[in-house]
Design a protein around this motif. Structure first.
Motif: not given
Length: 321
Positions: A35-49
């Motif tokens: 729960g420590e990761a910024a939601p924007e970063a989570v979305g960016a990571l998943l969409m880059l993958m």
């Protein structure tokens, strides 16, 4: 901590970006689940993958981190892990539920787990559980108790991994599936020695098989199935991928019959599941789906050929192991 180092690895641009290693993927998913990761970063990571295409190492790393957050399975592991996470837009009734029940009846206790979005109500896996005679659990403990008593249980994702459900439902925001869909198929929360998995897009068969190989899954079979579930079409030759004895494995299975009906041709009625099981409904095509799928599941568990047909013929008098 921040996800930015992992986003940077994936997104630095042509000639500089690369996929995550298995260890990096595990670290990134652990951070996300904390729960420590910024939601924007989570979305960016998943969409880059998503853009690059997830790798077996990334899937395996995500699974390792996800398993570390799950409650311990409270009892002996079931014989067979059966995930159900397909969207199911193009499928009819989930006949594979009867296949799972039949595998349990034949002596291979089954944990079904899942969450299904975008399904029409009549074809929904959750809506069909009762007609298929499969109990739904509200926790891992209840699932273990049901399997001990009845040989099978369905455990919804929100009952054991609500944070993973949150990540899965990012599809509603981002508009695309992510690696989480693959991770959930490979997750095997009870660490069953055998697993079956379905995919809708054929390239994911090898991806999931390779990820299971990295995770040391003893036995697994994955196929392109009805609506993305582990459900074989009886009138088609099928390619099989997976693991046997902890190493990669491939095989094929010939068509079982000549009827070329589409799985979603008829208007689905969940009550037909109960009618087929009881014998009130006679439908050779549906029966071939049930028996063919169960036979593959039991083979994955190392059971003898023909056990599915034997269990089907005695289903009204036999009891699940």
């Amino acid at each position: 901590m921040s996800l930015s180092p992992y986003v940077r690895i994936l997104g630095r641009g042509p000639g500089r970006s690369r996929s995550l290693t298995q260890q990096e993927a595990a670290e990134a998913m652990a951070l996300i689940l904390s729960g420590e990761a910024a939601p924007e970063a989570v979305g960016a990571l998943l969409m880059l993958m998503r853009y690059r295409g997830e790798t077996p190492g990334e899937v395996a790393g995500f699974v390792e981190a996800a398993r570390a957050t799950l409650p311990a399975w409270p009892g002996p592991a079931p014989a067979l892990d059966w995930p159900s996470y397909a969207a199911g837009r193009t499928r009819g009734l989930p006949w594979f539920l009867l296949s799972a029940r039949l595998a349990a009846l034949a002596g291979a206790p089954v944990l079904l787990h899942g969450w299904n979005s975008h399904q029409q109500a009549a074809a929904s896996v959750r809506a069909a559980l009762s007609a298929a005679g499969i109990p739904e659990a509200r926790s891992m403990q209840e699932a273990a108790d049901l399997i001990a008593a009845q040989g099978i249980a369905y455990l919804p994702l929100e009952a054991f991994a609500p944070r993973l459900l949150d990540l899965l439902r990012l599809r509603e925001i981002l508009g695309l599936r992510s690696a989480v869909n693959t991770v959930l198929r490979v997750l095997n929360p009870a660490l069953a020695p055998a697993a079956v998995q379905g995919v809708f897009h054929p390239p994911y068969r090898e991806l999931q098989a390779d990820a299971c190989d990295l995770l040391g899954q003893p036995a697994m079979t994955v196929l392109k199935g009805g609506g993305g579930e582990f459900e074989r079409h009886p009138s088609k030759d099928i390619a099989l991928f997976g693991t046997r004895n902890g190493t990669r494995w491939e095989a094929s299975a010939p068509a079982l019959e000549a009827d070329h009906r589409r799985l979603a041709d008829a208007q689905p009625d969940p009550a037909d599941l109960a009618r087929l099981w009881s014998g009130e409904l006679t439908d050779p095509f549906a029966t071939a789906i049930v028996l063919g799928t169960a036979e593959l599941a039991l083979e994955t568990c190392g059971r003898a050929p023909g056990l599915a047909a034997e269990a089907w013929s005695t289903r009204h008098t036999a009891h699940a192991a």
